[in-house]
Write a protein that holds these residues in place. Structure first.
Motif, PDB file in Angstrom:
ATOM      1  N   ALA A 295       0.829  -1.210   0.000  1.00 30.50           N
ATOM      2  CA  ALA A 295       0.000   0.000   0.000  1.00 30.50           C
ATOM      3  C   ALA A 295       0.860   1.257   0.000  1.00 30.50           C
ATOM      4  O   ALA A 295       0.503   2.267  -0.624  1.00 30.50           O
ATOM      5  CB  ALA A 295      -0.933  -0.012   1.208  1.00 30.50           C
ATOM      6  N   ASN A 296       1.992   1.201   0.676  1.00 26.25           N
ATOM      7  CA  ASN A 296       2.888   2.358   0.704  1.00 26.25           C
ATOM      8  C   ASN A 296       3.467   2.638  -0.680  1.00 26.25           C
ATOM      9  O   ASN A 296       3.568   3.803  -1.103  1.00 26.25           O
ATOM     10  CB  ASN A 296       4.009   2.112   1.711  1.00 26.25           C
ATOM     11  N   GLN A 297       3.839   1.592  -1.408  1.00 22.17           N
ATOM     12  CA  GLN A 297       4.350   1.771  -2.764  1.00 22.17           C
ATOM     13  C   GLN A 297       3.260   2.288  -3.707  1.00 22.17           C
ATOM     14  O   GLN A 297       3.522   3.124  -4.578  1.00 22.17           O
ATOM     15  CB  GLN A 297       4.915   0.444  -3.288  1.00 22.17           C
ATOM     16  N   ILE A 298       2.043   1.794  -3.526  1.00 21.74           N
ATOM     17  CA  ILE A 298       0.924   2.284  -4.340  1.00 21.74           C
ATOM     18  C   ILE A 298       0.670   3.758  -4.050  1.00 21.74           C
ATOM     19  O   ILE A 298       0.397   4.552  -4.964  1.00 21.74           O
ATOM     20  CB  ILE A 298      -0.334   1.440  -4.065  1.00 21.74           C
ATOM     21  N   HIS A 299       0.771   4.134  -2.776  1.00 22.76           N
ATOM     22  CA  HIS A 299       0.578   5.538  -2.401  1.00 22.76           C
ATOM     23  C   HIS A 299       1.611   6.429  -3.079  1.00 22.76           C
ATOM     24  O   HIS A 299       1.284   7.507  -3.602  1.00 22.76           O
ATOM     25  CB  HIS A 299       0.666   5.671  -0.878  1.00 22.76           C
ATOM     26  N   LYS A 300       2.859   5.995  -3.103  1.00 19.24           N
ATOM     27  CA  LYS A 300       3.905   6.788  -3.746  1.00 19.24           C
ATOM     28  C   LYS A 300       3.672   6.897  -5.249  1.00 19.24           C
ATOM     29  O   LYS A 300       3.861   7.971  -5.840  1.00 19.24           O
ATOM     30  CB  LYS A 300       5.270   6.160  -3.472  1.00 19.24           C
ATOM     31  N   ARG A 452      -5.849  11.038  -7.275  1.00 14.57           N
ATOM     32  CA  ARG A 452      -6.020  11.629  -5.935  1.00 14.57           C
ATOM     33  C   ARG A 452      -6.808  10.701  -5.016  1.00 14.57           C
ATOM     34  O   ARG A 452      -6.434  10.511  -3.848  1.00 14.57           O
ATOM     35  CB  ARG A 452      -6.717  12.988  -6.061  1.00 14.57           C
ATOM     36  N   VAL A 453      -7.893  10.112  -5.505  1.00 12.63           N
ATOM     37  CA  VAL A 453      -8.688   9.231  -4.648  1.00 12.63           C
ATOM     38  C   VAL A 453      -7.937   7.935  -4.350  1.00 12.63           C
ATOM     39  O   VAL A 453      -8.033   7.386  -3.243  1.00 12.63           O
ATOM     40  CB  VAL A 453     -10.063   8.944  -5.285  1.00 12.63           C
ATOM     41  N   LEU A 457      -6.926   6.475  -0.660  1.00 11.17           N
ATOM     42  CA  LEU A 457      -7.256   5.125  -0.209  1.00 11.17           C
ATOM     43  C   LEU A 457      -6.002   4.375   0.233  1.00 11.17           C
ATOM     44  O   LEU A 457      -6.014   3.675   1.256  1.00 11.17           O
ATOM     45  CB  LEU A 457      -7.971   4.367  -1.327  1.00 11.17           C
ATOM     46  N   ALA A 458      -4.919   4.507  -0.519  1.00  7.51           N
ATOM     47  CA  ALA A 458      -3.673   3.836  -0.147  1.00  7.51           C
ATOM     48  C   ALA A 458      -3.151   4.358   1.188  1.00  7.51           C
ATOM     49  O   ALA A 458      -2.691   3.582   2.037  1.00  7.51           O
ATOM     50  CB  ALA A 458      -2.630   4.032  -1.244  1.00  7.51           C
TER      51      ALA A 458
END
Length: 479
Positions: A295-300, A452-453, A457-458
């Protein structure tokens, strides 16, 4: 009498004389010894397929043979077959009624979806202005708002690590497919070599999806599917959630302002994770660590796409008109003196000295630094007669690198970048909000709102996992 005895003997061994062969009026050449073989239920093998006697006889014998066979069978079989046929007809009627009800439900569901599509299509055309007076917002803002509102509808009440509701998951996929279908018609023309029949090569123009959409949209779809997969992986967990309750401790993540455990203040509605008295097992902690990293990688990745799209948006004239005349007045004397007098500028050291205590202070500093950066850039370009911001960007490469305003603008940009890296959960700055508000590019609006969404979520998934880790460590320390 002999004929009668022969008939009885044939009946005893399971054979019946064919009525067709014993008919005195029959002029055929068939001999009187011909017969029809009829198998009784008692002689049917348990390994063979069940055969309908009535059907088999009628397929081989005349109607008179069928009636003759029915009268020779035991009296209990005919009522049983009638009862079986009755049950079969009843079952078929029930299945038919069930199919009719299913078809009606499908039609009602289809009609409901059609009405929803009509409503969304109408809002899109009207620009969310239900009066129809033409005072609605542009298409780009309408689609951006639709994606944001859809995210709030589907994920707004999902405040825990658990699979998404199937109905909401279907709603998210269906509505997003509809909104993203607009990108299929946003194209650009590119030259392509084409060979004619006579061997001559000519250059033609062909249409393809616009480059920014072609690159970013498949990546965002992949990130979307990965986030849904992460939520689906928390099917059977060792932790659970309590709707009400609190943990008597305060904790904040390094560089983050999100409160993790305190639920008696502004986040009282957030469910509290609970773990067994002995804590989570090593397998459960390993699974949580893996999903947190994903999830952290997806957020980045989502944040990178969002920043890239925002950087490509045009800066509205209203924002440029609202910039202060002096960058020093905007950023403050202490920060200005350090940025101007230091030979080796270190944004990380400056942020450490500022002692930012809240998210509000960090966002306010980001707004002031960004405004100062564009103020200094505008001053550095004032020697040129061209005032359009697009032309200013093209002329930045021609500016003297030793110019004071150019140096301050570069240092302000590095400070803003470090600030966003240290606090990735910061809200959008005033410039970002202004860009989204005045943006007219539909493709950029879709990419910005979608990224952005997904970024939000991530980040929420990472925060929820950290909540579980904090409760687990607290439980273990108490033991």
């Amino acid at each position: 009498m002999e004929n009668s005895s022969n008939s009885d003997e044939n009946y005893d061994v399971g054979y019946q004389p064919s009525p067709c062969s014993t008919d005195p009026n029959d002029q055929s050449t068939m001999s009187g010894d011909s017969f029809v073989y009829c198998r009784t239920y008692s002689s049917t093998s348990v390994f063979s397929e069940p055969v309908d006697d009535h059907h088999s006889c009628c397929s081989e014998a005349s109607p008179s043979c069928s009636s003759h066979w029915s009268t020779r069978r035991s009296g209990g079989l005919v009522p049983q077959k009638q009862a079986l046929l009755t049950r079969l007809v009843t079952k078929q009627c029930k299945n038919s009624n069930a199919d009719d009800h299913q078809k009606l439900d499908d039609l009602e569901s289809l009609d409901l979806e059609l009405e929803m599509m009509k409503e969304r299509f109408a809002k899109l055309l009207l620009g969310e202005d239900m009066s129809g007076s033409g005072k609605g917002v542009c298409t780009a803002i309408t689609i951006s708002n639709s994606i944001t509102n859809l995210y709030a509808t589907v994920f707004g009440q999902n405040l825990r690590l658990e699979p998404l509701n199937p109905e909401k998951k279907a709603l998210w996929k269906r509505e997003m497919d509809c909104l993203l279908s607009v990108c299929d018609y946003i194209v650009e023309f590119t030259p392509k070599s084409h060979n004619l029949r006579n061997g001559a090569a000519v250059e033609i123009m062909e249409s393809r999806q616009r480059s920014d959409i072609y690159i970013n949209l498949p990546a965002l779809r992949k990130l979307d599917a990965m986030l849904i997969e992460i939520l689906d992986s928390f099917q059977d967990t060792e932790f659970w959630y309590a709707e009400q309750g609190s943990i008597s401790a305060n904790s904040t993540r390094m560089g983050s302002f999100r409160r993790v455990v305190q639920r008696n203040d502004e986040k009282w509605w957030v469910p509290v994770p609970c773990v067994p008295s002995s804590g989570l097992t090593e397998k459960a902690r390993k699974h949580l660590r893996h999903k947190r990293e994903c999830a952290n990688q997806i957020h980045k990745a989502a944040m990178s796409i969002n920043n890239s799209v925002l950087s490509e948006m045009e800066i509205p004239d209203s924002y440029m008109a609202s910039l202060p005349k002096s960058g020093r007045a905007s950023i403050g004397d202490p920060i200005y003196r350090y940025m101007y007098t230091t030979e080796k500028f270190s944004p990380e050291y400056l942020l450490d000295c500022l002692n930012i205590a809240s998210e509000h202070e960090a966002l306010e500093l980001a707004d002031r630094v960004e405004a100062s950066m564009y103020t200094w850039r505008r001053k550095a370009c004032m020697i040129h007669s061209k005032s359009s911001w697009n032309m200013v960007k093209d002329l930045m490469s021609d500016i003297d690198r030793s110019d004071k305003n150019h140096i301050l603008a570069e240092r302000a940009e590095s400070l803003l970048f470090s600030l966003k890296q240290r606090y990735p959960e910061l809200s959008q700055t005033s410039l970002d909000t202004c860009k989204i508000q005045y943006n007219r590019d539909v493709g950029q609006a879709i990419l910005e709102s979608y990224s952005r969404v997904l970024e939000g979520l991530a980040f929420n998934i990472v925060a929820w996992i950290e909540d579980v880790f904090f409760v687990d460590s607290t439980t273990r320390n108490q033991d």
